[in-house]
Motif scaffolding. Structure first.
Motif, PDB file in Angstrom:
ATOM      1  N   ALA A 178      -0.137   4.446   4.547  1.00  0.00           N
ATOM      2  CA  ALA A 178      -1.037   4.057   3.428  1.00  0.00           C
ATOM      3  C   ALA A 178      -1.155   2.431   3.494  1.00  0.00           C
ATOM      4  O   ALA A 178      -0.254   1.788   3.446  1.00  0.00           O
ATOM      5  N   ASP A 179      -2.306   1.838   3.349  1.00  0.00           N
ATOM      6  CA  ASP A 179      -2.532   0.524   3.297  1.00  0.00           C
ATOM      7  C   ASP A 179      -2.765   0.488   1.761  1.00  0.00           C
ATOM      8  O   ASP A 179      -2.546   1.401   1.178  1.00  0.00           O
ATOM      9  N   GLY A 180      -2.716  -0.697   1.218  1.00  0.00           N
ATOM     10  CA  GLY A 180      -2.497  -0.816  -0.195  1.00  0.00           C
ATOM     11  C   GLY A 180      -3.664  -0.261  -0.875  1.00  0.00           C
ATOM     12  O   GLY A 180      -3.392   0.190  -1.999  1.00  0.00           O
ATOM     13  N   ALA A 181      -5.008  -0.212  -0.302  1.00  0.00           N
ATOM     14  CA  ALA A 181      -5.839   0.146  -1.382  1.00  0.00           C
ATOM     15  C   ALA A 181      -5.671   1.934  -1.358  1.00  0.00           C
ATOM     16  O   ALA A 181      -5.799   2.401  -2.429  1.00  0.00           O
ATOM     17  N   ARG A 182      -5.290   2.330  -0.317  1.00  0.00           N
ATOM     18  CA  ARG A 182      -5.149   3.915  -0.308  1.00  0.00           C
ATOM     19  C   ARG A 182      -3.920   4.312  -1.146  1.00  0.00           C
ATOM     20  O   ARG A 182      -4.041   5.162  -1.820  1.00  0.00           O
ATOM     21  N   SER A 183      -2.794   3.332  -1.054  1.00  0.00           N
ATOM     22  CA  SER A 183      -1.711   3.724  -1.866  1.00  0.00           C
ATOM     23  C   SER A 183      -2.241   3.573  -3.609  1.00  0.00           C
ATOM     24  O   SER A 183      -1.792   4.271  -4.529  1.00  0.00           O
ATOM     25  N   ASP A 184      -3.193   2.471  -3.884  1.00  0.00           N
ATOM     26  CA  ASP A 184      -3.380   2.294  -5.198  1.00  0.00           C
ATOM     27  C   ASP A 184      -4.406   3.464  -5.475  1.00  0.00           C
ATOM     28  O   ASP A 184      -4.138   3.998  -6.896  1.00  0.00           O
ATOM     29  N   ILE A 185      -5.288   4.045  -4.992  1.00  0.00           N
ATOM     30  CA  ILE A 185      -6.137   5.033  -5.009  1.00  0.00           C
ATOM     31  C   ILE A 185      -5.432   6.543  -5.456  1.00  0.00           C
ATOM     32  O   ILE A 185      -5.206   7.125  -6.476  1.00  0.00           O
ATOM     33  N   VAL A 186      -4.183   6.461  -4.740  1.00  0.00           N
ATOM     34  CA  VAL A 186      -3.190   7.792  -4.887  1.00  0.00           C
ATOM     35  C   VAL A 186      -2.668   7.475  -6.242  1.00  0.00           C
ATOM     36  O   VAL A 186      -2.532   8.383  -7.160  1.00  0.00           O
ATOM     37  N   ALA A 187      -1.913   6.294  -6.790  1.00  0.00           N
ATOM     38  CA  ALA A 187      -1.388   5.946  -7.868  1.00  0.00           C
ATOM     39  C   ALA A 187      -2.576   6.172  -9.001  1.00  0.00           C
ATOM     40  O   ALA A 187      -2.226   6.690 -10.217  1.00  0.00           O
ATOM     41  N   TRP A 188      -3.634   5.808  -8.914  1.00  0.00           N
ATOM     42  CA  TRP A 188      -4.572   5.988  -9.865  1.00  0.00           C
ATOM     43  C   TRP A 188      -4.913   7.521 -10.118  1.00  0.00           C
ATOM     44  O   TRP A 188      -5.128   7.924 -11.349  1.00  0.00           O
ATOM     45  N   LEU A 189      -5.114   8.247  -9.185  1.00  0.00           N
ATOM     46  CA  LEU A 189      -4.936   9.626  -9.197  1.00  0.00           C
ATOM     47  C   LEU A 189      -3.834  10.327 -10.006  1.00  0.00           C
ATOM     48  O   LEU A 189      -4.092  11.366 -10.944  1.00  0.00           O
ATOM     49  N   VAL A 190      -2.663  10.026  -9.703  1.00  0.00           N
ATOM     50  CA  VAL A 190      -1.562  10.439 -10.454  1.00  0.00           C
ATOM     51  C   VAL A 190      -1.548  10.088 -11.986  1.00  0.00           C
ATOM     52  O   VAL A 190      -1.514  10.797 -12.731  1.00  0.00           O
ATOM     53  N   ARG A 191      -2.091   8.783 -12.302  1.00  0.00           N
ATOM     54  CA  ARG A 191      -2.350   8.542 -13.675  1.00  0.00           C
ATOM     55  C   ARG A 191      -3.444   9.369 -14.313  1.00  0.00           C
ATOM     56  O   ARG A 191      -3.391   9.851 -15.422  1.00  0.00           O
ATOM     57  N   SER A 192      -4.504   9.417 -13.471  1.00  0.00           N
ATOM     58  CA  SER A 192      -5.486   9.962 -14.279  1.00  0.00           C
ATOM     59  C   SER A 192      -5.207  11.815 -14.449  1.00  0.00           C
ATOM     60  O   SER A 192      -5.707  12.166 -15.397  1.00  0.00           O
ATOM     61  N   CYS A 193      -4.700  12.300 -13.373  1.00  0.00           N
ATOM     62  CA  CYS A 193      -4.260  13.788 -13.604  1.00  0.00           C
ATOM     63  C   CYS A 193      -3.331  14.026 -14.352  1.00  0.00           C
ATOM     64  O   CYS A 193      -3.565  14.752 -15.484  1.00  0.00           O
ATOM     65  N   LEU A 194      -2.271  13.034 -14.628  1.00  0.00           N
ATOM     66  CA  LEU A 194      -1.121  13.494 -15.762  1.00  0.00           C
ATOM     67  C   LEU A 194      -1.701  12.941 -16.841  1.00  0.00           C
ATOM     68  O   LEU A 194      -0.818  13.556 -17.789  1.00  0.00           O
ATOM     69  N   ARG A 195      -2.466  12.227 -17.097  1.00  0.00           N
ATOM     70  CA  ARG A 195      -2.835  11.903 -18.554  1.00  0.00           C
ATOM     71  C   ARG A 195      -3.356  13.092 -19.350  1.00  0.00           C
ATOM     72  O   ARG A 195      -3.266  13.516 -20.346  1.00  0.00           O
ATOM     73  N   GLN A 196      -4.098  13.883 -18.196  1.00  0.00           N
ATOM     74  CA  GLN A 196      -4.917  15.039 -18.935  1.00  0.00           C
ATOM     75  C   GLN A 196      -4.107  16.185 -18.775  1.00  0.00           C
ATOM     76  O   GLN A 196      -4.380  17.213 -19.480  1.00  0.00           O
ATOM     77  N   ARG A 197      -3.135  16.269 -17.830  1.00  0.00           N
ATOM     78  CA  ARG A 197      -2.400  17.606 -17.670  1.00  0.00           C
ATOM     79  C   ARG A 197      -0.931  16.920 -17.481  1.00  0.00           C
ATOM     80  O   ARG A 197      -0.366  17.047 -16.423  1.00  0.00           O
ATOM     81  N   PRO A 198      -0.314  16.666 -18.450  1.00  0.00           N
ATOM     82  CA  PRO A 198       1.192  16.192 -18.580  1.00  0.00           C
ATOM     83  C   PRO A 198       2.276  17.387 -18.079  1.00  0.00           C
ATOM     84  O   PRO A 198       3.245  17.353 -17.707  1.00  0.00           O
TER      85      PRO A 198
END
Length: 182
Positions: A32-52
Motif C-alpha cells: 500500500a502506498d501512503g494514499a491507499r493506506s490513508d483511504i483504508v484508515a478513513w474507511l475504518v473510521r467511517s464504518c466504525l463510527r456508524q457501526r461500533p
C-alpha cells in the motif's frame, strides 16, 4: 498449483511480500502506498463510527471463490467484532459482511480487484464488495452475490454520498477522497 502448495509458499514468503491465489493464478499483492493506506484508515473510521459493533480488519487473509479454492488478502474485511479470533492465517468468509479493495498503482493488480477478486468475493458469498477506484475516482458498491457474480452495482463519483446497504448499513460521505488524485 494446489491450494495447499500455495499456502506453503505464502508461509515461506518474507513478511514484506503478500501473496494471493486468485482464479488459479499466483499473484503478488502490491504494498500500500501512503494514499491507499490513508483511504483504508478513513474507511475504518467511517464504518466504525456508524457501526461500533463491527471491526474492519486490514489485509486479512480470506478463503474465496467457489469451494474456497482461492486465497485473497483484501485491503479490508468488515465483520462482527472478535469474529476472526481463533482463525488461522486464512479466514473462512462465513460471517464476513464486506470485502474492501482500493485500487493499487499496478495495472495488472487493478484488473484483478475489478474482476477476478470481485468474482471471488461473490462466489464466496460475501454480501458486499466495496471498491474505491482511484483511476475512475469512484466508489463502487457490489451487492447481491449469486452464482459467482454480484447482481447489483452502485457507483458514485468522489465527493458524493453512497449508501452501503444491509448487512453493512453505513453511509459514506466521500468528499475526503477528492484529495487523492488519480
Amino acid at each position: 498449483m494446489l491450494v495447499a502448495e500455495f499456502e506453503d509458499l505464502a508461509r515461506a514468503a518474507p513478511e514484506t511480500v503478500w501473496l494471493e491465489f486468485v482464479n488459479g493464478r499466483l499473484e503478488v499483492k502490491p504494498g500500500a502506498d501512503g494514499a491507499r493506506s490513508d483511504i483504508v484508515a478513513w474507511l475504518v473510521r467511517s464504518c466504525l463510527r456508524q457501526r461500533p459493533d463491527l471491526s474492519l480488519y486490514a489485509y486479512r487473509g480470506l478463503k474465496v471463490e467457489a469451494h474456497r479454492e482461492g486465497r485473497a488478502r483484501p485491503d479490508g474485511v468488515l465483520a462482527p467484532r472478535r469474529h476472526i479470533v481463533g482463525h488461522g492465517e486464512w479466514s473462512d468468509p462465513e460471517g464476513m459482511l464486506m470485502a474492501v479493495e482500493v485500487t493499487p498503482r499496478d495495472p495488472e493488480a487493478v484488473r484483478s480487484v475489478r474482476f477476478a477478486k470481485c468474482d471471488g468475493y461473490a462466489a464466496a458469498g460475501i454480501p458486499v464488495y466495496l471498491l474505491v477506484d482511484r483511476d475512475d475516482r469512484t466508489v463502487v458498491v457490489h451487492t447481491e452475490p449469486e452464482a459467482g457474480r454480484y447482481r447489483s452495482l452502485t457507483s458514485r463519483p468522489y465527493g458524493t454520498v453512497i449508501e452501503i446497504p444491509d448487512p453493512v448499513g453505513v453511509t459514506l460521505e466521500t468528499e475526503k477522497l477528492r484529495g487523492y488524485g488519480s
